[in-house]
Write a protein that holds these residues in place. Structure first.
Motif, PDB file in Angstrom:
ATOM      1  N   GLY A 106       0.810  -1.211   0.000  1.00  0.00           N
ATOM      2  CA  GLY A 106       0.000   0.000   0.000  1.00  0.00           C
ATOM      3  C   GLY A 106       0.838   1.252   0.000  1.00  0.00           C
ATOM      4  O   GLY A 106       1.961   1.279   0.494  1.00  0.00           O
ATOM      5  N   LEU A 107       0.264   2.298  -0.537  1.00  0.00           N
ATOM      6  CA  LEU A 107       0.997   3.554  -0.659  1.00  0.00           C
ATOM      7  C   LEU A 107       0.940   4.389   0.609  1.00  0.00           C
ATOM      8  O   LEU A 107       1.916   5.004   1.001  1.00  0.00           O
ATOM      9  N   VAL A 108      -0.205   4.417   1.270  1.00  0.00           N
ATOM     10  CA  VAL A 108      -0.360   5.292   2.440  1.00  0.00           C
ATOM     11  C   VAL A 108       0.508   4.807   3.593  1.00  0.00           C
ATOM     12  O   VAL A 108       1.235   5.578   4.208  1.00  0.00           O
ATOM     13  N   VAL A 109       0.470   3.513   3.872  1.00  0.00           N
ATOM     14  CA  VAL A 109       1.256   2.970   4.977  1.00  0.00           C
ATOM     15  C   VAL A 109       2.738   3.070   4.678  1.00  0.00           C
ATOM     16  O   VAL A 109       3.534   3.409   5.550  1.00  0.00           O
ATOM     17  N   SER A 110       3.116   2.795   3.443  1.00  0.00           N
ATOM     18  CA  SER A 110       4.544   2.862   3.110  1.00  0.00           C
ATOM     19  C   SER A 110       5.068   4.294   3.160  1.00  0.00           C
ATOM     20  O   SER A 110       6.248   4.506   3.360  1.00  0.00           O
ATOM     21  N   TYR A 111       4.192   5.273   3.019  1.00  0.00           N
ATOM     22  CA  TYR A 111       4.617   6.665   3.148  1.00  0.00           C
ATOM     23  C   TYR A 111       5.048   6.970   4.583  1.00  0.00           C
ATOM     24  O   TYR A 111       6.013   7.677   4.819  1.00  0.00           O
ATOM     25  N   PHE A 112       4.335   6.401   5.567  1.00  0.00           N
ATOM     26  CA  PHE A 112       4.626   6.666   6.971  1.00  0.00           C
ATOM     27  C   PHE A 112       5.698   5.753   7.542  1.00  0.00           C
ATOM     28  O   PHE A 112       6.503   6.168   8.364  1.00  0.00           O
ATOM     29  N   THR A 113       5.708   4.481   7.171  1.00  0.00           N
ATOM     30  CA  THR A 113       6.582   3.512   7.829  1.00  0.00           C
ATOM     31  C   THR A 113       7.623   2.893   6.912  1.00  0.00           C
ATOM     32  O   THR A 113       8.391   2.067   7.352  1.00  0.00           O
ATOM     33  N   GLY A 114       7.653   3.245   5.686  1.00  0.00           N
ATOM     34  CA  GLY A 114       8.495   2.531   4.745  1.00  0.00           C
ATOM     35  C   GLY A 114       7.700   1.339   4.235  1.00  0.00           C
ATOM     36  O   GLY A 114       6.493   1.261   4.424  1.00  0.00           O
ATOM     37  N   LYS A 115       8.356   0.400   3.618  1.00  0.00           N
ATOM     38  CA  LYS A 115       7.625  -0.740   3.065  1.00  0.00           C
ATOM     39  C   LYS A 115       7.501  -1.892   4.036  1.00  0.00           C
ATOM     40  O   LYS A 115       6.975  -2.936   3.686  1.00  0.00           O
ATOM     41  N   GLU A 116       7.989  -1.723   5.259  1.00  0.00           N
ATOM     42  CA  GLU A 116       7.896  -2.810   6.233  1.00  0.00           C
ATOM     43  C   GLU A 116       7.879  -2.257   7.655  1.00  0.00           C
ATOM     44  O   GLU A 116       8.387  -1.179   7.920  1.00  0.00           O
ATOM     45  N   LEU A 117       7.284  -3.026   8.516  1.00  0.00           N
ATOM     46  CA  LEU A 117       7.264  -2.707   9.946  1.00  0.00           C
ATOM     47  C   LEU A 117       8.274  -3.607  10.638  1.00  0.00           C
ATOM     48  O   LEU A 117       8.442  -4.765  10.271  1.00  0.00           O
ATOM     49  N   ARG A 118       8.912  -3.106  11.643  1.00  0.00           N
ATOM     50  CA  ARG A 118       9.875  -3.916  12.400  1.00  0.00           C
ATOM     51  C   ARG A 118       9.219  -4.459  13.650  1.00  0.00           C
ATOM     52  O   ARG A 118       8.470  -3.756  14.330  1.00  0.00           O
ATOM     53  N   ILE A 119       9.521  -5.704  13.941  1.00  0.00           N
ATOM     54  CA  ILE A 119       9.034  -6.346  15.158  1.00  0.00           C
ATOM     55  C   ILE A 119      10.250  -6.685  16.005  1.00  0.00           C
ATOM     56  O   ILE A 119      11.152  -7.393  15.553  1.00  0.00           O
ATOM     57  N   ASN A 120      10.291  -6.171  17.216  1.00  0.00           N
ATOM     58  CA  ASN A 120      11.362  -6.472  18.162  1.00  0.00           C
ATOM     59  C   ASN A 120      10.739  -6.923  19.474  1.00  0.00           C
ATOM     60  O   ASN A 120       9.883  -6.227  20.016  1.00  0.00           O
ATOM     61  N   VAL A 121      11.165  -8.073  19.953  1.00  0.00           N
ATOM     62  CA  VAL A 121      10.652  -8.623  21.206  1.00  0.00           C
ATOM     63  C   VAL A 121      11.851  -9.001  22.061  1.00  0.00           C
ATOM     64  O   VAL A 121      12.798  -9.632  21.582  1.00  0.00           O
ATOM     65  N   LYS A 122      11.818  -8.608  23.329  1.00  0.00           N
ATOM     66  CA  LYS A 122      12.914  -8.921  24.247  1.00  0.00           C
ATOM     67  C   LYS A 122      12.319  -9.335  25.580  1.00  0.00           C
ATOM     68  O   LYS A 122      11.482  -8.636  26.144  1.00  0.00           O
TER      69      LYS A 122
END
Length: 154
Positions: A106-122
């Motif tokens: 999608g274009l709208v989400v990729s405008y705000f976050t890039g083309k991917e979201l990062r998941i980090n769990v600790k």
């Protein structure tokens, strides 16, 4: 006036609505996939930390814990890619970290976050030795039974 509509007016209105509704529905589905993967990684990290806490006897088990960390998420994630897991043992604690990338169309989400979201769990767990606590409690019970310590002094 409103009763006489032309035959194509419903089609045009539906086309205009669907151009908005379909991306919203797809976004909701992808949000569900993202939340599923995040929850699965949280659970896997917690399970790995607890497993490492139970099997903390020697360095041979460190490789076993890392293998278990990888097996817990293998082929179970819906969209997350490039999963990295790490297990580190410190003095008195174990830390497990998972990280990955969740691609988003999608274009709208990729405008705000890039083309991917990062998941980090600790997750971190302090190693406990239940045997030591049990010995202390039993020692106190023996002292109470012998009468060397009054119950009011504790």
């Amino acid at each position: 006036m409103w009763k006489k509509r032309k035959k194509g007016s419903y089609t045009v209105e539906a086309a205009m609505l669907m151009s908005i509704l379909i991306p919203v529905f797809i976004g909701i589905i992808y949000l569900g996939f993202y939340l599923h993967d995040k929850a699965l990684l949280e659970g896997a990290a917690l399970e790995t930390v607890l497993y490492a806490g139970l099997h903390n006897t020697d360095d041979k088990n460190d490789k076993g814990v890392e293998l278990r960390a990888g097996e817990l998420v293998k082929d179970r994630l819906l969209g997350t890619r490039k999963i990295k897991s790490s297990v580190s043992k410190g003095k008195g604690s174990v830390t497990v970290e998972y990280s990955g990338r969740f691609p988003v169309p999608g274009l709208v989400v990729s405008y705000f976050t890039g083309k991917e979201l990062r998941i980090n769990v600790k997750k971190e767990y302090s190693l406990k030795r239940p045997g030591d606590t049990i010995r202390k409690v039993k020692g106190l019970q023996r002292l109470l039974e012998k009468g060397k310590i009054n119950a009011g002094e504790l």
